[in-house]
Design a protein around this motif. Structure first.
Motif, PDB file in Angstrom:
ATOM      1  N   THR A  15      48.555  65.882-127.601  1.00 17.83           N
ATOM      2  CA  THR A  15      49.749  66.255-128.389  1.00 17.83           C
ATOM      3  C   THR A  15      49.883  67.576-127.708  1.00 17.83           C
ATOM      4  OG1 THR A  15      48.469  67.645-129.736  1.00 17.83           O
ATOM      5  CG2 THR A  15      48.719  65.727-130.527  1.00 17.83           C
ATOM      6  N   THR A 121      44.396  72.179-145.221  1.00 20.43           N
ATOM      7  CA  THR A 121      45.210  71.257-144.223  1.00 20.43           C
ATOM      8  C   THR A 121      45.830  72.418-143.597  1.00 20.43           C
ATOM      9  OG1 THR A 121      47.104  72.194-146.016  1.00 20.43           O
ATOM     10  CG2 THR A 121      46.437  70.664-146.505  1.00 20.43           C
ATOM     11  N   VAL A 123      48.135  71.914-139.935  1.00 22.88           N
ATOM     12  CA  VAL A 123      49.360  72.118-139.986  1.00 22.88           C
ATOM     13  C   VAL A 123      50.605  72.256-138.717  1.00 22.88           C
ATOM     14  CG1 VAL A 123      52.131  72.982-141.047  1.00 22.88           C
ATOM     15  CG2 VAL A 123      50.045  72.376-142.382  1.00 22.88           C
ATOM     16  N   ASN A 124      50.760  71.404-137.925  1.00 24.89           N
ATOM     17  CA  ASN A 124      51.613  72.013-136.950  1.00 24.89           C
ATOM     18  C   ASN A 124      53.005  72.752-137.019  1.00 24.89           C
ATOM     19  OD1 ASN A 124      53.258  71.717-134.290  1.00 24.89           O
ATOM     20  ND2 ASN A 124      52.301  69.670-133.873  1.00 24.89           N
ATOM     21  N   ARG A 127      56.153  71.757-136.227  1.00 27.86           N
ATOM     22  CA  ARG A 127      56.973  70.406-136.340  1.00 27.86           C
ATOM     23  C   ARG A 127      56.531  70.469-138.240  1.00 27.86           C
ATOM     24  NH1 ARG A 127      55.332  65.124-133.702  1.00 27.86           N
ATOM     25  NH2 ARG A 127      55.817  65.430-131.030  1.00 27.86           N
ATOM     26  N   ASN A 128      55.991  71.667-138.526  1.00 29.87           N
ATOM     27  CA  ASN A 128      55.637  71.964-140.394  1.00 29.87           C
ATOM     28  C   ASN A 128      55.783  70.382-140.807  1.00 29.87           C
ATOM     29  OD1 ASN A 128      55.745  72.785-142.269  1.00 29.87           O
ATOM     30  ND2 ASN A 128      57.815  72.201-143.089  1.00 29.87           N
ATOM     31  N   GLU A 129      54.190  69.721-139.764  1.00 34.71           N
ATOM     32  CA  GLU A 129      53.532  68.590-139.853  1.00 34.71           C
ATOM     33  C   GLU A 129      52.490  68.756-140.658  1.00 34.71           C
ATOM     34  OE1 GLU A 129      54.415  64.668-137.590  1.00 34.71           O
ATOM     35  OE2 GLU A 129      52.718  65.714-136.779  1.00 34.71           O
ATOM     36  N   GLU A 130      51.915  68.028-141.491  1.00 36.19           N
ATOM     37  CA  GLU A 130      50.787  67.945-142.086  1.00 36.19           C
ATOM     38  C   GLU A 130      49.551  66.930-140.723  1.00 36.19           C
ATOM     39  OE1 GLU A 130      47.493  66.448-145.239  1.00 36.19           O
ATOM     40  OE2 GLU A 130      49.038  68.944-145.914  1.00 36.19           O
ATOM     41  N   ILE A 131      48.577  68.204-140.066  1.00 41.13           N
ATOM     42  CA  ILE A 131      48.124  67.293-139.384  1.00 41.13           C
ATOM     43  C   ILE A 131      46.549  66.090-139.587  1.00 41.13           C
ATOM     44  CG2 ILE A 131      46.122  66.988-137.082  1.00 41.13           C
ATOM     45  CD1 ILE A 131      47.530  69.376-136.185  1.00 41.13           C
TER      46      ILE A 131
END
Length: 423
Positions: A15, A121, A123-124, A127-131
């Motif tokens: 990533t 959690t 979070v990236n 991207r405001n994305e939960e990994i």
């Protein structure tokens, strides 16, 4: 992704993620109870090398904002954040340990049983994305602190270890465990230095409590036993002696000895092509034990090739001829590979003796000989066990103690029935 306790996952491999946030949430049944998340920046020695490596509400930003702590407004499920810019973390930072503690828990009688729905959690941020999400803490009761998980370097990348282990003693106990010298001042509510001796004893006390929990789970609290440790000091182990890993092993096994041993001391051997029987390690002198008793000891043969049978025979000699006792022996044997096949004969002949051999393989060798211990024939009782740990410095104390003491209770039972052990 939902993680389970003990699971390790890649964070950066494959990533482009570089900025992360760990979002902590919980539910308290006591409204006035204060709970805090924190981050300990650890070196390869599993220690904070300076006070600034502790990130919490009182020290909310380090390394020019590379790691920062933030408290939320309290209206959402997320209570606190720890923001991380991986590209700005110094190379000497090997691991980030994330903790949750109850403020002044002992003073007010608060325990983790008063807290539910604990989660973290990752979070990236880009991207405001939960990994992933890790729910933990359902098995906790009287503990007052938790190591939720760790971010750690592995082969040039970052991984996360879901730990969820409870501790007694609150924030102060975690600080001493990670090498910080702190004491709560009840008047100023500040953290002040402790003398080194008090810090050392506090570290051992924390680990003894974890051993006690493990013994309770395995119904071994009644048992008294002698505890020994054999350390590989062949050439391939050199870096583990130099970076403090072996010292950490001594401290962790000493905690077992303090709970088991009748004189609260740990018998220690080292070996390569030769062996040395050392002075026992105790609570009074364990600090810098490896440096003083091994590395600086010119009489000890170091960093050659390995030869196990001679040191094993000396272990048997000590416990069955020199210091005869009805007590069982719990012997931890640390090795990083290349064990001679001739140890099979020693273990087989020692099956009638009150000694349980717990072999621990560390590193990436195949451990062909040790893997066959459980299926080795010709013994009156299975008197040996083997566990493989890639990185012993990265495994939590709780996990280590559970692994070490996994088969010992069964051997105690069988050895007693066969009258190898006499009550």
């Amino acid at each position: 992704m939902l993680l389970s306790k003990g699971q390790k996952v890649d964070v950066t491999k494959g990533t482009n993620v570089s900025t992360l946030s760990l979002r902590f949430g919980w539910t308290s049944t006591v409204p006035e109870m204060n709970i805090d998340a924190a981050c300990f920046v650890l070196s390869a020695r599993n220690r904070c090398e300076q006070d600034e490596d502790f990130v919490f509400y009182g020290n909310p930003s380090v390394y020019h904002g590379a790691i920062s702590h933030q408290q939320m407004d309290g209206h959402g499920t997320v209570k606190q954040l720890i923001q991380i810019n991986l590209s700005q973390i110094p190379q000497n930072a090997a691991k980030l340990a994330f903790t949750v503690t109850i403020h002044e828990a002992e003073k007010h009688g608060y325990i983790m049983k008063n807290v539910s729905n604990l989660y973290v959690t990752l979070v990236n941020n880009e991207r405001n994305e939960e990994i992933f999400r890790f729910d933990y803490g359902t098995d906790l009761h009287k503990e007052t602190a938790i190591v939720a998980g760790e971010l750690y370097r592995h082969n040039g990348e970052w991984k996360f270890n879901a730990i969820g282990s409870g501790f007694f003693g609150g924030l102060a106990a975690l600080c001493t465990s990670f090498g910080l010298e702190v004491e709560e001042n009840p008047q100023a509510q500040q953290e002040l230095p402790l003398p080194l001796e008090e810090k050392s004893l506090s570290t051992i006390d924390l680990r003894k409590k974890l051993v006690q929990i493990t013994l309770e789970k395995k119904q071994l609290t009644h048992l008294t036993a002698r505890v020994g440790l054999v350390l590989d000091i062949s050439g391939s182990m050199r870096h583990l002696y130099n970076n403090g890993t072996v010292q950490e092993v001594v401290e962790r096994i000493l905690a077992v000895a303090c709970k088991f041993d009748d004189n609260a001391s740990l018998d220690v051997w080292v070996y390569d092509s030769e062996f040395s029987r050392l002075s026992p390690a105790t609570e009074a002198d364990f600090h810098d034990y490896v440096q003083k008793q091994i590395i600086s000891n010119r009489s000890i043969h170091k960093f050659g090739y390995n030869n196990e049978p001679p040191v094993m025979k000396d272990v048997i000699k000590k416990y069955t001829k020199e210091e005869v006792s009805s007590l069982p022996v719990f012997l931890v044997f640390i090795n990083d590979g290349g064990v001679l096949k001739s140890i099979k004969k020693v273990i087989t002949e020692a099956a009638v003796q009150p000694i349980f051999w717990q072999f621990v393989g560390i590193g990436h060798s195949d451990f062909e000989v040790l893997k066959k211990l459980d299926t080795m024939e010709g013994r009156i009782v299975d008197n040996a066990n083997f566990i493989h740990i890639d990185d012993i410095a990265a495994i939590s104390d709780e996990t280590l103690y559970n692994l070490l003491l996994n088969e010992f209770p069964q051997w105690i039972k069988e050895a007693t029935e066969l009258r190898i052990l006499r009550t």
